[in-house]
Structure formats: structure tokens, C-alpha cells
Design an enzyme around this catalytic site. Structure first.
Site: not given
Length: 547
Positions: A191, A448, A410
């Protein structure tokens, strides 16, 4: 915040070979170490199994207390780095007292950072690495950007300077402790940590030999402009808001329309680009209910799939793909929230534009014009926060290796962004040059960084099994970096005993040592994808082939 940019794993002790004849000096002598712009706060020998993270540290960055009881003795150095008068970068460098594997691993941060990841430091020590982590120059939880208001140097620290400083100072401390510099250096994170990873390869190519970048938020200014698009699409007209109670109906309709397109009906879309779900198919025909969408809601959903566009129709950032709507790390958490304005992407977009771009604590997203917001964000921060440069000749020419991965499910960062970036590298450097140092793996059914209906455990931090590159993408990176063996197919698993990934419990629980996978799937180097052979157990990787 517990689910943003955190890689959800715990520790497994590994069988790394220690560096030959490493004879560290006494740890406390490092208190006298002279480093540029840096004050050593403490240098302390920590006895095996005695370390406890600070009580104020967030639980998703500390993990299960049992993790620390497994730690060997190590030298812990804490420091403050001030490259500018307004900088205050906190650092920790951990080094095994014995059994150092001769390598260094830098740690990254999720969200707006603001804390040190103690769990990842502990994992590194268990595996024999020397390691360093930083708060990137401010103290806050990961969804809080108020620290940035009126502090442009702190934004630069967050954007790229702090990780580079951490790396340089960490390596210097390691050399002072052991008498030898690390033979290889690695960075692995997801991320915002994936953005940091790419920033290192692009801006500071000498820092790391091998880099693993997951779901990178590398096009930061456009990613958070798309968060503004999402917020306006779902809340400017109150009738457009899609409540949490309707997310299951959307998810089920998507699967009904598209699940079988990849040859097996299993709740996972192997390539969601093949799914052309039309929100109009679930319009309410009679009374409004949780099983259908009103016309304004269907319009909003279509905008979320299409992604942010400017007033001339130009794509600002790719939209979300179908199949990622439901689940603990799905749209309810990231996009729609349990009420308007309560989703994580709303917090990140609001924090970015209010505290960084416009420097107005009371900035109102409802009055913003998207074209102007994108232009302002790019003008002020593209050079500071974006790591989207496709030309990585400097990193490639010194032998650096890069692996990207992204979950197809995601709901925080569109997986199409990673494909776009990877293909831009190939277009800029040429396919042959790009293939010599970079790979991309798309992960069906993963949310994610972790979680979701698909297998989400493939050794993103080298765990588990530590010494098997076929099941461990981090070990595949090391093998590529150190032995020149390019990665091929990687097997991802979903374990029977695991806590649902994406939860605080998952971040805190140690990984089962011998848990039986309830599902395995091959991860194929892009543009290949896993194709069901038409027979065999769909829960077994052997029933699929990369095509």
C-alpha cells in the site's frame, strides 16, 4: 486504520545461515555513534524473549505478545534524525546479537504513517536480518494527516526522505555494530509501503538490491483524487449513497453474472476485466430494499466501476473492478462506509486535500471541483509523493530486482493501477530490459494486501515456508537477486486455521506452523493468468495452469 497498508502476517523462525565470523561490538557503545543530523537516544542489549513494544503502540503494529517471547537477544538502537529544522524522524534499528544472516531489511508504513512497525521488526529479527523502521517524521495514527498542515518539510519526510534516511542510517549502524556492511539489502511492504518501495527504486536506486512492492499507492495524487471522485459520486446527492446493507446484493449479482467466466464457479474472479457487470440489472422494480438498487444508487455504482474522469472524459485513476465488493476488507470498509463520509478512502482523501493540498483544516470536499483538485495536487506534490516514474534504468543497471503484486479484489487501490504502471515500465524501457529486473503478480480473490475469498498467503514477508521460493514470493525475490534465478509461478495458500486476514486478530496472531491449506492457487507472472484445466479439485493449485 487497522486494515490500511498492513501486511497481515506473524512470525516463523527461519533457518538462515549466519554471516561468517560476525563478531559484534558491545551494543551500548553504539550510543556514541556519530551519524549525520542524528541523535542516538538509546543503544540497549535486549535479552532473548524480554522485549515488549511500547504500550501506546497500535495493536496492528505490535502483533501477538507471544511473538516477542520468541525473539533472540538483539541490539536495539533508537534515534532521532533531523535533516531539516522542521524534521523529527524517529528510527529504530534492531540487530541480532548472534546469527546475523548478513542482510538488511528496511520496513515501510501504511496510510499516512506516524508509527513504527514493531511486529515487522520482530519478524525480521526472527529470520536473522538486521532491520530498521521509522515513523517517517511525525507521530499520529495512519488515517491522521493533521500533522502535515503548515509543515512542508514533514510532507517531504513522509513522501520519501524519511525512508531513505532510515535506510542510510540503518546500514551505517549495522556496519558499526558488526564491522561489516550488509551483503544484500531488501525492502518489502504494501500500500503506502508499496509506494515507498517504488520510491526507493526510482529516487534512491542504491538503497536496496531487492524490492517487493504490494498494491502500491504510487500514483498518490491521482489515487486520492479518485477518493474525492468516489465521495462525491456517492454523497453529493444523498439519494446516491449505497448503504452497507446493499453491498451483499451487489456482490452476489456480480458473481452470478461473472463467476463462471474463468471456467470454475468458486466465488473468485480470476480476471475481473472479463466481467462487464451492469448495475442496471439490479434496479428496484418495486419498493426499495436491500436486494436492489435505486436509480441514483445504480448511477453511483457505475461511476465507481468506471473510475475518476476529468470534465473532458480523461481517466484520472482506474476504477474498481467487479468482485471486490463484499467481505471484511471490502467496499463497506474502504468506499461506502457504515454511513456517508465514514469510509477509509474518505478519510484519506479529506486528509490529503485539507491538510496538504489546500492547507485548510475546514476544507469541504462537497464544494471541490475535481479538475482543479487534481491540478493542484499534481502541482504541489507529484514530485514529492508520487512514485510512478517508469524509467528505472539506474536501479536495473546496478542489478536491482523488483517484484510487484496486487490483489484482484482490492477495494482500496484499483488493481488496474499496478498493471498500468508495470506496462508503462515495459513501454519505457523495452520489454527485454524490463523483464531483466521486474515482475508483476496479480492475486485473484485477495483484498488490500491480504484477506478476501482467495488464497492470500504467499510469503509477502518471507513467511511461511521461509526457504521455499515456489510458495514464497519474498524468497523468490532473494533467489533472483542473489542467484540470478528469475521467479516463475508462485503458489498462494489460504490456511484452515487462519483468522480472517484484514482483521486486528489476524495481524496479532502467529501464523500456524503446520496448518493445512484449504485452498491453493498458482500466481502467474503478468500477463499470464491461472486457467482451470477443466478437471481436478478447484481448491488445488495443480488443477490450474498459467496461460
Amino acid at each position: 486504520m487497522s486494515k490500511f497498508a498492513i501486511v497481515f502476517f506473524a512470525a516463523t523462525v527461519s533457518a538462515f545461515s549466519p554471516a561468517a565470523n560476525a563478531a559484534p561490538q558491545p551494543c551500548d557503545q553504539l550510543a556514541q555513534l556519530a551519524l549525520p543530523n542524528t541523535k542516538i537516544i538509546s543503544a540497549q542489549s535486549i535479552a532473548a524473549g524480554t522485549f515488549s513494544p511500547p504500550q501506546a503502540a497500535s495493536p496492528w503494529l505490535t502483533g501477538n505478545p507471544s511473538l516477542y517471547k520468541q525473539l533472540p537477544a538483539f541490539c536495539r538502537v533508537t534515534a532521532e534524525d533531523k535533516p531539516t529544522p522542521d524534521s523529527d524522524i524517529k528510527l529504530e534499528i534492531w540487530m541480532p546479537a548472534t546469527g546475523w544472516n548478513g542482510k538488511f531489511r528496511g520496513q515501510g508504513n501504511g496510510g499516512f504513517a506516524g508509527e513504527i512497525d514493531y511486529r515487522s521488526l520482530a519478524v525480521a529479527i526472527l529470520q536473522g536480518y538486521a532491520s530498521a523502521a521509522t515513523d517517517t517524521g511525525h507521530a499520529a495514527n495512519g488515517t491522521d494527516a493533521t500533522w502535515a498542515l503548515g509543515h512542508p518539510e514533514k510532507i517531504i519526510d513522509f513522501g520519501h526522505r524519511a525512508i531513505h534516511e532510515m535506510t542510510s542510517l540503518g546500514k551505517a549502524t549495522v556496519k558499526a555494530f558488526y564491522g561489516d556492511a550488509p551483503k544484500h539489502s531488501y525492502f518489502a511492504n504494501c500500500s503506502n509501503g508499496g509506494r515507498q518501495a517504488l520510491m526507493e527504486a526510482q529516487r534512491y536506486p542504491e538503497d536496496y538490491d531487492g524490492i517487493l512492492a504490494g498494491a502500491p499507492a504510487n500514483y498518490w495524487t491521482h489515487l486520492l483524487s479518485s477518493a474525492l471522485w468516489d465521495a462525491q459520486a456517492t454523497t453529493l446527492d444523498p439519494a446516491s449513497y449505497i448503504p452497507s446493507s446493499k453491498i451483499p446484493a451487489i456482490a452476489h449479482a456480480v458473481l452470478a453474472a461473472c463467476d463462471a467466466k474463468d471456467g470454475v464457479k468458486d466465488g473468485i474472479l480470476n480476471d475481473p476485466r472479463q466481467c462487464h457487470f451492469d448495475p442496471a440489472t439490479i434496479l428496484c422494480k418495486q419498493a426499495n430494499s436491500d436486494s436492489c438498487l435505486t436509480k441514483p444508487q445504480a448511477t453511483a455504482l457505475k461511476k465507481l466501476y468506471e473510475g475518476a474522469h476529468d470534465s473532458k472524459g480523461k481517466q484520472i485513476f482506474p476504477g474498481f473492478v467487479p468482485g471486490a465488493e463484499e467481505g471484511e476488507g471490502g467496499w463497506d470498509l474502504w468506499i461506502t462506509g457504515n454511513e456517508p463520509g465514514k469510509a477509509l478512502l474518505f478519510a484519506f482523501g479529506n486528509g490529503f486535500f485539507g491538510n496538504m493540498v489546500y492547507e485548510q483544516a475546514d476544507w469541504n470536499y462537497k464544494k471541490a471541483k475535481l479538475d482543479e483538485a487534481v491540478a493542484a495536487a499534481d502541482q504541489k506534490f507529484a514530485a514529492v509523493l508520487n512514485s510512478a516514474d517508469p524509467n528505472m534504468k539506474a536501479f536495473q543497471s546496478r542489478g536491482g530486482k523488483l517484484i510487484l503484486y496486487h490483489g484482484w479484489s482490492d477495494a482500496a487501490i484499483s488493481p488496474l493501477n499496478s498493471i498500468n504502471y508495470y506496462e508503462s515500465v515495459q513501454a519505457t524501457m523495452g520489454k527485454q530490459q524490463a523483464d531483466s529486473f521486474v515482475r508483476l503478480y496479480m492475486v485473484p480473490g485477495m483484498q488490500h494486501c491480504a484477506g478476501g475469498p482467495g488464497p492470500d498467503d504467499f510469503g509477502q514477508l518471507g513467511i511461511p515456508p521461509v526457504n521455499d521460493p515456489q510458495h514464497n514470493i519474498y524468497q523468490a525475490l532473494e533467489q533472483w537477486t542473489e542467484k540470478g534465478t528469475p521467479p516463475t509461478t508462485v503458489i498462494a495458500s489460504k490456511l484452515e486455521a487462519e483468522t480472517p486476514a484484514g482483521s486486528v486478530q489476524a495481524a496479532s496472531a502467529p501464523a500456524p506452523q503446520a496448518a493445512k491449506p484449504k485452498m491453493t492457487r498458482p500466481l502467474c507472472p503478468h500477463p499470464q493468468k491461472a486457467k482451470y484445466k477443466g478437471q481436478g479439485d478447484p481448491n488445488e493449485a495443480s488443477s490450474f495452469t498459467c496461460q
